[in-house]
Scaffold this motif. Structure first.
Motif, mmCIF file in Angstrom:
data_model
loop_
_atom_site.group_PDB
_atom_site.id
_atom_site.type_symbol
_atom_site.label_atom_id
_atom_site.label_comp_id
_atom_site.label_asym_id
_atom_site.label_seq_id
_atom_site.Cartn_x
_atom_site.Cartn_y
_atom_site.Cartn_z
ATOM 1 N N VAL A 78 0.858 -1.139 -0.012
ATOM 2 C CA VAL A 78 -0.062 -0.027 -0.191
ATOM 3 C C VAL A 78 0.914 1.003 -0.188
ATOM 4 C CG1 VAL A 78 -1.457 1.424 1.710
ATOM 5 C CG2 VAL A 78 -1.612 -0.923 1.088
ATOM 6 N N VAL A 79 0.390 2.051 -1.029
ATOM 7 C CA VAL A 79 1.210 4.201 -1.362
ATOM 8 C C VAL A 79 0.809 4.813 -0.578
ATOM 9 C CG1 VAL A 79 0.733 3.649 -3.549
ATOM 10 C CG2 VAL A 79 3.389 5.033 -2.314
ATOM 11 N N GLU A 80 0.750 5.624 0.099
ATOM 12 C CA GLU A 80 0.242 6.646 0.330
ATOM 13 C C GLU A 80 1.584 7.581 -0.137
ATOM 14 O OE1 GLU A 80 -1.584 8.864 4.019
ATOM 15 O OE2 GLU A 80 -0.702 7.402 4.594
ATOM 16 N N PRO A 81 0.846 8.469 -0.789
ATOM 17 C CA PRO A 81 1.469 10.186 -1.442
ATOM 18 C C PRO A 81 1.252 10.996 -0.015
ATOM 19 C CG PRO A 81 0.014 9.611 -3.076
ATOM 20 C CD PRO A 81 -0.561 8.337 -2.052
ATOM 21 N N MET A 82 2.005 11.283 0.316
ATOM 22 C CA MET A 82 2.585 12.597 1.624
ATOM 23 C C MET A 82 1.957 14.109 0.458
ATOM 24 S SD MET A 82 1.858 10.141 3.245
ATOM 25 C CE MET A 82 2.449 11.431 4.828
ATOM 26 N N SER A 83 1.439 13.847 -0.718
ATOM 27 C CA SER A 83 1.453 15.404 -1.542
ATOM 28 C C SER A 83 0.355 15.214 -1.835
ATOM 29 C CB SER A 83 2.009 15.670 -2.305
ATOM 30 O OG SER A 83 2.435 17.347 -2.495
ATOM 31 N N GLU A 84 -1.260 15.990 -2.608
ATOM 32 C CA GLU A 84 -1.953 16.418 -2.612
ATOM 33 C C GLU A 84 -1.785 16.758 -4.464
ATOM 34 O OE1 GLU A 84 -4.416 19.415 -0.977
ATOM 35 O OE2 GLU A 84 -4.766 17.834 0.874
ATOM 36 N N SER A 85 -1.284 16.689 -4.974
ATOM 37 C CA SER A 85 -0.146 16.823 -6.052
ATOM 38 C C SER A 85 -0.178 15.566 -6.867
ATOM 39 C CB SER A 85 0.898 18.334 -6.122
ATOM 40 O OG SER A 85 2.260 17.280 -5.955
ATOM 41 N N LEU A 86 0.260 14.857 -6.117
ATOM 42 C CA LEU A 86 0.170 13.286 -6.384
ATOM 43 C C LEU A 86 -1.535 12.666 -6.097
ATOM 44 C CD1 LEU A 86 4.078 12.292 -5.534
ATOM 45 C CD2 LEU A 86 3.660 13.562 -7.549
ATOM 46 N N TYR A 87 -1.193 11.817 -7.768
ATOM 47 C CA TYR A 87 -2.518 10.809 -7.547
ATOM 48 C C TYR A 87 -2.537 9.118 -8.323
ATOM 49 C CZ TYR A 87 -7.431 9.315 -8.335
ATOM 50 O OH TYR A 87 -8.255 8.468 -8.639
ATOM 51 N N ILE A 88 -2.452 8.579 -7.240
ATOM 52 C CA ILE A 88 -2.363 7.133 -7.597
ATOM 53 C C ILE A 88 -3.504 7.199 -7.232
ATOM 54 C CG2 ILE A 88 -1.588 5.290 -6.479
ATOM 55 C CD1 ILE A 88 0.866 6.859 -5.746
ATOM 56 N N GLU A 89 -4.166 6.678 -8.723
ATOM 57 C CA GLU A 89 -5.272 5.979 -8.094
ATOM 58 C C GLU A 89 -6.107 4.802 -7.765
ATOM 59 O OE1 GLU A 89 -9.356 4.911 -11.163
ATOM 60 O OE2 GLU A 89 -7.468 5.188 -12.585
ATOM 61 N N ASP A 90 -5.058 3.035 -7.667
ATOM 62 C CA ASP A 90 -5.221 2.346 -7.019
ATOM 63 C C ASP A 90 -4.143 2.205 -5.997
ATOM 64 O OD1 ASP A 90 -5.359 0.120 -6.379
ATOM 65 O OD2 ASP A 90 -5.530 -1.311 -8.200
ATOM 66 N N THR A 91 -3.697 2.495 -4.954
ATOM 67 C CA THR A 91 -3.075 2.776 -4.009
ATOM 68 C C THR A 91 -2.253 1.083 -3.594
ATOM 69 O OG1 THR A 91 -4.085 2.999 -2.315
ATOM 70 C CG2 THR A 91 -3.405 4.997 -3.758
ATOM 71 N N ARG A 92 -3.032 -0.175 -3.881
ATOM 72 C CA ARG A 92 -2.991 -1.166 -3.406
ATOM 73 C C ARG A 92 -2.340 -1.748 -4.323
ATOM 74 N NH1 ARG A 92 -5.386 -2.353 1.715
ATOM 75 N NH2 ARG A 92 -5.515 -4.169 0.974
ATOM 76 N N TYR A 93 -1.093 -2.220 -4.847
ATOM 77 C CA TYR A 93 -0.526 -3.446 -4.989
ATOM 78 C C TYR A 93 -0.056 -4.425 -5.527
ATOM 79 C CZ TYR A 93 2.768 -4.736 -8.763
ATOM 80 O OH TYR A 93 3.671 -5.654 -9.837
ATOM 81 N N ALA A 94 -1.232 -5.444 -5.557
ATOM 82 C CA ALA A 94 -1.239 -7.229 -4.857
ATOM 83 C C ALA A 94 0.327 -7.980 -5.158
ATOM 84 C CB ALA A 94 -2.011 -7.837 -5.696
ATOM 85 N N LEU A 95 1.129 -8.704 -4.596
ATOM 86 C CA LEU A 95 2.445 -8.845 -4.366
ATOM 87 C C LEU A 95 2.394 -10.146 -4.895
ATOM 88 C CD1 LEU A 95 3.958 -6.974 -1.795
ATOM 89 C CD2 LEU A 95 4.530 -6.584 -4.171
ATOM 90 N N PRO A 96 2.623 -10.868 -5.563
ATOM 91 C CA PRO A 96 3.057 -12.048 -5.482
ATOM 92 C C PRO A 96 3.520 -12.763 -4.769
ATOM 93 C CG PRO A 96 5.156 -11.631 -6.783
ATOM 94 C CD PRO A 96 4.493 -9.996 -6.329
ATOM 95 N N GLU A 97 3.723 -14.022 -5.305
ATOM 96 C CA GLU A 97 4.536 -15.530 -3.514
ATOM 97 C C GLU A 97 5.501 -14.980 -3.535
ATOM 98 O OE1 GLU A 97 5.044 -19.837 -2.950
ATOM 99 O OE2 GLU A 97 2.882 -19.588 -2.614
ATOM 100 N N LEU A 98 6.386 -14.569 -1.902
ATOM 101 C CA LEU A 98 7.756 -14.455 -1.459
ATOM 102 C C LEU A 98 7.999 -15.484 -0.572
ATOM 103 C CD1 LEU A 98 7.399 -10.152 -2.001
ATOM 104 C CD2 LEU A 98 8.163 -11.749 -3.605
#
Length: 559
Positions: free
Chosen positions: A341-361
């Motif tokens: 999960v990513v959270e930009p700490m600035s309102e000038s950046l917009y990430i539509e889908d903040t959740r990135y599913a990781l493969p098996e690690l």
């Protein structure tokens, strides 16, 4: 004469001695009427009669050692509370000064099969008839068999054996040794031989406890109350209200496994956590008894951890870009359902889908991630801070845990066009048409594909070929596209603009239409531009009209 003189002297001395005895008798005798009890007490020099004589105090303390709770359990350090009792003896006098034991110290002199854990203990003075406790600690061996064992306790003190009325006294120092019997009872004894769990901080799940009866008797209908602490909860209970577990019958030298559910607080650091366990059972006679309490250690499972690295970006003001990087599973478990999960700490950046599913690690394995990111057209160029966290399922499978947050930075670049345009100069003559090539270069840090170029013209320019297509351009790659442009015959000889825009697909699959680009076209005079050309044309047209007019007149006349 001599004999007569000696006789007189003898008589005289006898008379004097008689008078002396009479005088002594008169001075030392009290009339009987004044003392009906008789004269024996008056003759006793040891009495406190009218002579004022006070006999001295003579005596001594007599200390004994008692132990009310003499039972000890193997494998423990037991605190024994001895009772030191003073039952003093008085020989003469009131005994006030000779019955107190002063500076009393108590020490186990011979610990038998046990090991002393404490040295001499000072307990102060003990008066006659007083009992004072003294605590000593013994380590009881694990393999000590049931039975009775003797230890010797040494008591040292000082006292006054003689005390006169004028304060003179005799001080004595003594040490007494007494034997005390210690008992190792013939009964069940419980030990926690193993505690195991994979539950990590912030999760809940099963834990197993192995309970052994290391005593000499059966423990029937055994039950255990387990209380956690320091962030550990057992079976939903608490330290004040633990949940009771039924274990059953345990034979001597046998073990059984107890399964409980534990919850470990997320804020706990690594390390062992205590469990307090109280046992109860029925003995061979059916009598319910309490066993010794035990403390076991629960070590939560190692906390899962991840690492974020090599964070890169393709961000510039007003354009879409990407934020990417690598994530590594630092163990200890294989994770197959984690989400970054990513959270930009600035309102000038917009990430539509903040959740990135990781493969098996697996532990030590690394994978890449990327987030399509939009940058506001009103943003300022410069660094931006991001916060990452990893969500995953705990080892028990029923709790979502989190590792992080991790912080990192990306940089937003100044606004730049997607494409750079270049040519050798576009020149078209008045009243003519020309074909020209434009070189376009991809200035983005990603591959752009399906690039449609559209050319737009305004009078006095026109085009009959206003479209071009490029399959793809990698970052920094260039290619040429071809258009044509025509200039009107009356176009002024100067630079005129044409406009272009581009529609393309980004790596994230978005279709984007660029801003409008302007590009110059130079209009120049044609090579046959002289007065004869226009005049000849006009004269020819007039001649044709004259001939036509004559022909019409003749036809009219004939008619």
């Amino acid at each position: 004469m001599t004999d007569t003189r000696e006789t007189v002297v003898t008589i005289t001395m006898a008379a004097l001695m008689a008078l002396s005895l009479v005088a002594i008798g008169v001075a030392g005798t009290t009339p009987v009427a004044a003392n009906d009890a008789g004269g024996d007490e008056d003759l006793d020099m040891g009495s406190s009669g009218s002579s004022g004589y006070v006999p001295p105090d003579r005596g001594e303390p007599d200390l004994s050692v008692g132990l009310s709770d003499a039972e000890v359990m193997p494998g423990t350090i037991e605190s024994l509370e001895f009772d030191i009792q003073n039952d003093a003896t008085v020989t003469t006098g009131a005994g006030d000064g000779v019955t107190t034991a002063r500076g009393v110290t108590v020490e186990i002199d011979d610990s038998g099969p046990f090991e002393r854990e404490t040295g001499p203990v000072a307990i102060g003075p003990i008066q006659d008839g007083e009992s004072v406790p003294a605590t000593q600690q013994l380590a009881v061996p694990d393999d000590l068999e049931a039975g009775e064992y003797d230890i010797r306790v040494e008591v040292s003190y000082s006292y006054n054996s003689y005390m006169s009325s004028d304060g003179s006294h005799t001080r004595e120092q003594t040490t007494e040794t007494e034997t005390v019997t210690i008992e190792v009872p013939d009964e069940p004894r419980f030990e926690i031989t193993d505690v195991d769990t994979d539950v990590e901080p912030g999760a809940s799940g099963p834990a197993t406890l192995e309970v052994s009866n290391v005593g000499t008797e059966w423990a029937n209908e055994t039950r255990a109350s387990i209380a956690g602490g320091s962030g550990v909860t057992v079976d939903g209970g608490s330290a004040d209200a633990p949940v009771e577990e039924i274990i059953g019958d345990i034979a001597p030298n046998e073990s059984t496994t107890m399964l409980v559910d534990v919850a470990v607080a997320g804020e706990l650091s690594s390390g062992e956590r205590p469990l307090e366990i109280d046992f109860s059972y029925r003995d061979s006679g059916g009598v319910e008894r309490e066993g010794e309490s035990r403390t076991a250690s629960l070590t939560p499972g190692a906390e899962q951890s991840f690492a974020i690295g090599d964070v890169t970006d393709t961000l510039s003001v007003g354009y879409d870009g990407h934020i990417g990087g690598e994530i590594t599973n630092e163990g200890p478990r294989t994770i197959d359902d984690a989400v970054l999960v990513v959270e930009p700490m600035s309102e000038s950046l917009y990430i539509e889908d903040t959740r990135y599913a990781l493969p098996e690690l697996e532990p030590g394995e690394t994978t890449a991630f990327t987030y399509p990111t939009d940058v506001s057209g009103q943003a300022d160029a410069g660094p931006r801070q991001l916060q990452f966290s990893v969500e995953y399922t705990g080892s028990s499978g029923d709790a979502t845990l989190e590792d992080g947050p991790f912080t990192d930075r990306v940089t937003v670049d100044e606004r730049t066009d997607e494409f750079a345009l270049g040519d050798d100069g576009i020149i078209v003559e008045q009243g003519d048409r020309t074909e020209f090539e434009l070189e376009i270069t991809n200035q983005r840090e990603e591959t752009l594909s399906n690039i449609d170029a559209q050319l737009y013209t305004d009078s006095p320019l026109s085009t009959s070929n206003d479209e071009a297509f490029v399959p793809a351009l990698e970052p920094g790659e260039s290619t040429t596209i071809t258009f044509d442009v025509a200039a009107g015959a009356d176009a002024t000889t100067e630079y005129h603009p044409v406009e272009l825009d581009f529609q393309y697909d980004t790596e994230s699959g978005d279709t984007v239409v660029s801003d409008v680009y302007q590009h110059p076209v130079e209009v120049v005079a044609g090579e046959d531009d002289d007065s004869g050309g226009i005049t000849g044309t006009v004269v020819g047209l007039m001649a044709l009209l004259s001939i036509a007019g004559l022909g019409i007149g003749m036809w009219w006349r004939r008619t």
